[in-house]
Design a protein around this motif. Structure first.
Motif, PDB file in Angstrom:
ATOM      1  N   ASN A 117      49.213 -14.564  89.239  1.00  0.00           N
ATOM      2  CA  ASN A 117      48.001 -13.912  89.724  1.00  0.00           C
ATOM      3  C   ASN A 117      48.241 -12.426  89.968  1.00  0.00           C
ATOM      4  O   ASN A 117      47.417 -11.581  89.612  1.00  0.00           O
ATOM      5  CB  ASN A 117      47.477 -14.608  90.983  1.00  0.00           C
ATOM      6  N   GLU A 135      48.627 -10.774  86.581  1.00  0.00           N
ATOM      7  CA  GLU A 135      47.332 -10.609  85.910  1.00  0.00           C
ATOM      8  C   GLU A 135      46.642  -9.341  86.408  1.00  0.00           C
ATOM      9  O   GLU A 135      46.094  -8.565  85.618  1.00  0.00           O
ATOM     10  CB  GLU A 135      46.452 -11.837  86.141  1.00  0.00           C
ATOM     11  N   LYS A 136      46.683  -9.096  87.711  1.00  0.00           N
ATOM     12  CA  LYS A 136      46.073  -7.886  88.281  1.00  0.00           C
ATOM     13  C   LYS A 136      46.799  -6.632  87.801  1.00  0.00           C
ATOM     14  O   LYS A 136      46.171  -5.620  87.484  1.00  0.00           O
ATOM     15  CB  LYS A 136      46.083  -7.953  89.806  1.00  0.00           C
ATOM     16  N   ALA A 190      42.748 -21.637  85.379  1.00  0.00           N
ATOM     17  CA  ALA A 190      42.938 -20.183  85.365  1.00  0.00           C
ATOM     18  C   ALA A 190      43.184 -19.693  83.945  1.00  0.00           C
ATOM     19  O   ALA A 190      43.677 -20.425  83.084  1.00  0.00           O
ATOM     20  CB  ALA A 190      44.115 -19.806  86.266  1.00  0.00           C
ATOM     21  N   PHE A 206      44.821 -16.212  81.913  1.00  0.00           N
ATOM     22  CA  PHE A 206      45.667 -15.032  82.125  1.00  0.00           C
ATOM     23  C   PHE A 206      45.649 -14.151  80.874  1.00  0.00           C
ATOM     24  O   PHE A 206      46.688 -13.847  80.291  1.00  0.00           O
ATOM     25  CB  PHE A 206      47.085 -15.469  82.507  1.00  0.00           C
TER      26      PHE A 206
END
Length: 183
Positions: free
Chosen positions: A5, A8-9, A120, A122
């Motif tokens: 996560n 990904e940011k 999710a 990615f």
């Protein structure tokens, strides 16, 4: 602890900053062209302005300020992208990397498939990762296909699939470390 996560940011920020960088570089090229053309046009433009009775401003000072501002923005953005890329590589090659896969795989057409938790995606991780590795997405390493939505492993045995997955991740991490330490 490194996790997907966060990566990904970071990858999204890299992509967005690269887009901004490209736009700034285009603007700088336009400003440089204008600065180059002014001395070539100055005599004609100032003479024409004098003939018609208006003032002439070649805007050279404004353009030079604009150029300096764009160069500073480009440098700052380039530094941010470089920093984020280093962070991305550091995190994705970390032995503490956590990939949020569902613990129970799906067996489909003789392959083991692990989906990401909570469905999710990615996309940004794999876009940046593909670029860094010089490969196209989805990434295929040995018998393992890594994509933004799932990990597919050419195996019918779950234990063997886990071994292949670990091995492919190790290969990706080693390759990234080697590429990031090139002189």
């Amino acid at each position: 602890m490194a996790d997907f996560n966060f990566l990904e940011k970071t990858a999204l920020r890299i992509k967005e900053n690269r887009t901004k960088l490209f736009q700034l570089e285009e603007s700088l090229a336009h400003v440089n062209t204008e600065i180059h053309e002014i001395p070539l046009k100055r005599n004609t433009e100032s003479t024409f302005a004098k003939i018609i009775g208006v003032g002439y401003d070649d805007r050279i000072e404004d353009l030079k300020k604009s150029k300096e501002n764009l160069e500073n923005q480009i440098k700052n953005l380039d530094d941010a992208v470089t920093s984020d890329l280093s962070l991305f590589i550091s995190e994705i090659t970390s032995p503490d990397l956590v990939i949020p896969l569902e613990p129970t795989p799906i067996l489909k057409e003789g392959k083991i498939i692990y989906k990401y938790r909570d469905d999710a995606r990615f996309n940004n991780i794999f876009a940046v990762l593909s670029e860094l590795l010089g490969l196209s997405a989805p990434l295929v390493v040995k018998d393992v296909m890594l994509s933004s939505t799932e990990i597919t492993i050419a195996s019918r045995e779950e234990f063997e699939a886990k071994q292949k997955f670990i091995s492919s991740m190790n290969e990706i991490q080693k390759t990234l470390l080697l590429k990031s330490h090139k002189p």
